[in-house]
Write a protein that holds these residues in place. Structure first.
Motif, short mmCIF file in Angstrom:
data_model
loop_
_atom_site.label_atom_id
_atom_site.label_comp_id
_atom_site.label_asym_id
_atom_site.label_seq_id
_atom_site.Cartn_x
_atom_site.Cartn_y
_atom_site.Cartn_z
N PRO A 86 0.84 -1.21 0.10
CA PRO A 86 0.00 0.07 0.14
C PRO A 86 0.93 1.19 0.12
N ILE A 87 0.38 2.36 -0.33
CA ILE A 87 0.81 3.67 -0.02
C ILE A 87 -0.03 4.61 0.24
N VAL A 88 0.69 5.51 1.04
CA VAL A 88 -0.09 6.72 1.71
C VAL A 88 0.53 8.13 0.76
N PRO A 89 -0.40 8.70 -0.05
CA PRO A 89 0.26 9.68 -0.95
C PRO A 89 0.44 10.99 -0.13
N GLY A 90 0.96 11.80 -1.08
CA GLY A 90 0.93 13.19 -0.49
C GLY A 90 2.54 13.63 -0.21
N PHE A 91 2.63 15.00 -0.32
CA PHE A 91 4.09 15.54 -0.32
C PHE A 91 4.40 16.74 0.84
N ASP A 92 3.26 17.59 0.91
CA ASP A 92 3.21 18.84 1.55
C ASP A 92 2.68 18.71 2.97
N VAL A 93 3.14 19.30 4.07
CA VAL A 93 2.59 18.97 5.37
C VAL A 93 2.79 20.32 5.96
N ALA A 94 1.87 20.48 7.32
CA ALA A 94 1.92 21.66 7.93
C ALA A 94 1.18 21.11 9.23
N GLY A 95 1.92 21.41 10.47
CA GLY A 95 1.37 21.28 11.56
C GLY A 95 2.28 21.41 12.91
N ILE A 96 2.18 20.88 13.95
CA ILE A 96 2.88 21.12 15.00
C ILE A 96 3.89 20.02 15.44
N ILE A 97 5.00 20.38 15.87
CA ILE A 97 6.00 19.30 16.62
C ILE A 97 5.35 18.62 17.60
#
Length: 489
Positions: free
Chosen positions: A160-171
């Motif tokens: 399986p694969i979880v797609p996506g490249f861009d992230v934004a969040g909290i450490i």
């Protein structure tokens, strides 16, 4: 360790993975259209999945609470090539989260093993952090991944694969390391080791990229792939920026405009600094227009596919906008250069031609783009959208026939012709850049500087909830989106 392993064999001249994708997509199309009651058989589970709960998406508040108190990850997993039915929200087992393919020294993507914690913190690689992801963006590449046609996804992850490249969040968590003060040289020269302090602290607002795995609310990410979110930028805006801005700036570096180390003060080396940008109102296009303006290119000619996108392209900074739905694209492109007053635009061997053309369309425009390059011109290729179907959630047999026919029409560029015509054709895909940490880091730092200075702004955003991921994919496949599509976790 290099991850670029060429394919060793073909079947009837075709990549075996492409043939498998074709069969899988056709099967999906047949079942969805004629045997919808059997769709569930197309949805394989994964060992890391918590199958004790429903496969449907949890309420947003419940997902957030679970992440904080029970260390659970919700993500969108694709189990095999196919249509929208493959975009399945799952909850992972305790201590498991998503991860990009460049952490193979720790685990194989897309999922980590169970990560345990002691009094010193989580047992993760010393150069990584756990990101509580709040938003991710949707790129056209994600649709190609779902169809089983994206080369780096096939080569480095599989199913399986979880797609996506861009992230934004909290450490959410950082590794515990012996005390040592980080210096600029540690970061600049790639000397961060097990004895250094983390670049981030718990609670920092960050954005960046992961090499797949972004469709998730918790991700293990190398800290060098993240930056603090500049002041005044929201999570949604931050998630929209990394992949498109890095793609745009690297494309301009291939065109010879960044960095400006060889340019004379206040100018450029070339007499003709014109640029034509296809899909100028899209994600990468919107960044290319703004960066071209920052770097002093002129004229900046944007191409859009409908009248509704013309004003958006003008606001971004285009000097001229061509609506190819109502105008003859290449006739208008020549007219603009012939009357712009740019050196090399009106007369001489390069009259009416462009120094740089940015093209992610593929077969529909590549040959004409090349033909409209001036001497010393560069055609930068970073996608093939027109080779693939628009508005289709599953590739039926007819679509595969159409794609095969388009591939036969792809132009070939003769090295001898390139030489005598003084033109260059350059292509790239940043998802293969796992070993280019310093290069990508330099590009990312420049992008952050422009954001902080207010020179670069976020494109317009359409926002979706994770449970509506299918709608997000339909929008980007339709070709009608403007700017970026962002999903809240």
């Amino acid at each position: 360790m290099s991850l670029n392993h060429p394919k060793q064999f073909t079947i009837l001249g075709q990549d075996p993975d492409v043939l498998k994708a074709m069969v899988a997509n056709v099967v999906s199309w047949v079942i969805r259209n004629f045997f919808p009651g059997l769709v569930f058989k197309l949805l394989p589970t994964v060992p890391q999945e918590d199958t004790t709960i429903s496969r449907s998406s949890p309420p947003r508040d419940d997902a957030t609470t679970t992440t904080i108190t029970t260390n659970r990850t919700y993500c969108i997993s694709i189990g095999r090539p196919g249509g929208m039915e493959q975009l399945r929200i799952i909850r992972l087992k305790e201590g498991i989260m998503t991860v990009g393919y460049n952490l193979r020294h720790f685990c194989k993507a897309p999922f980590t093993p169970e990560i345990s914690c002691d009094e010193k913190g989580p047992k993760i690689p010393s150069d990584c952090v756990i990101l509580k992801n709040e938003c991710f963006s949707v790129n056209y590449a994600d649709c190609t991944i779902r169809w089983g046609l994206y080369e780096s996804a096939k080569r480095f992850v599989g199913w399986p694969i979880v797609p996506g490249f861009d992230v934004a969040g909290i450490i959410e968590a950082v590794p515990s390391r012996p005390s040592k003060t980080n210096t600029a040289d540690d970061y600049e020269d790639d000397n961060v080791d097990g004895a250094s302090q983390p670049l981030f602290q718990v609670g920092d607002r960050v954005f960046g990229c992961t090499l797949f795995g972004a469709y998730s609310n918790r991700i293990l990410v190398p800290e060098k792939q993240l930056r603090k979110i500049p002041r005044g930028i929201s999570m949604e805006q931050a998630a929209a920026l990394p992949a498109v801005s890095l793609t745009a700036l690297y494309a301009l570096s291939l065109a010879g405009y960044f960095p400006l180390t060889a340019a004379p003060p206040g100018g450029h080396l070339y007499s003709n600094n014109s640029i034509l940008i296809h899909s100028a109102a899209g994600g990468v296009g919107s960044m290319l227009v703004q960066m071209s303006k920052i770097l002093g290119l002129s004229p900046i000619v944007g191409v859009v596919g409908s009248a509704s996108k013309v004003e958006a392209a003008k606001r971004l900074g285009c000097d001229f906008v061509i609506d190819k739905s109502s105008q003859d694209l290449w006739k208008r492109a020549r007219e603009i250069m012939s009357t712009s007053g740019e050196k090399g635009g009106g007369g001489g061997e390069g009259g009416g031609l462009y120094k740089t053309i940015m093209d992610a369309n593929g077969v529909s425009t590549l040959q004409e783009s090349y033909d409209h390059l001036a001497p010393t011109g560069r055609l930068i290729v970073f996608g093939f959208h027109s080779n693939l179907p628009l508005g289709k959630d599953s590739l039926n047999p007819l679509e595969w026939i159409k794609m095969a026919n388009k591939m036969k029409k792809m132009p070939a560029f003769d090295p001898m012709h390139l030489t005598v015509e003084n033109k260059a054709v350059l292509g790239f895909n940043l998802s293969f850049f796992a070993d280019e940490e310093k290069l990508v880091g330099k590009l990312f730092d420049q992008i952050c500087t422009w954001l902080e200075e207010g020179l670069l702004t976020c494109p317009s955003i359409a926002t979706f909830e994770m449970k509506d991921i299918g709608d997000a994919h339909r929008l980007i496949q339709s070709g009608s989106s403007v700017g970026k599509i962002v999903v809240k976790c």
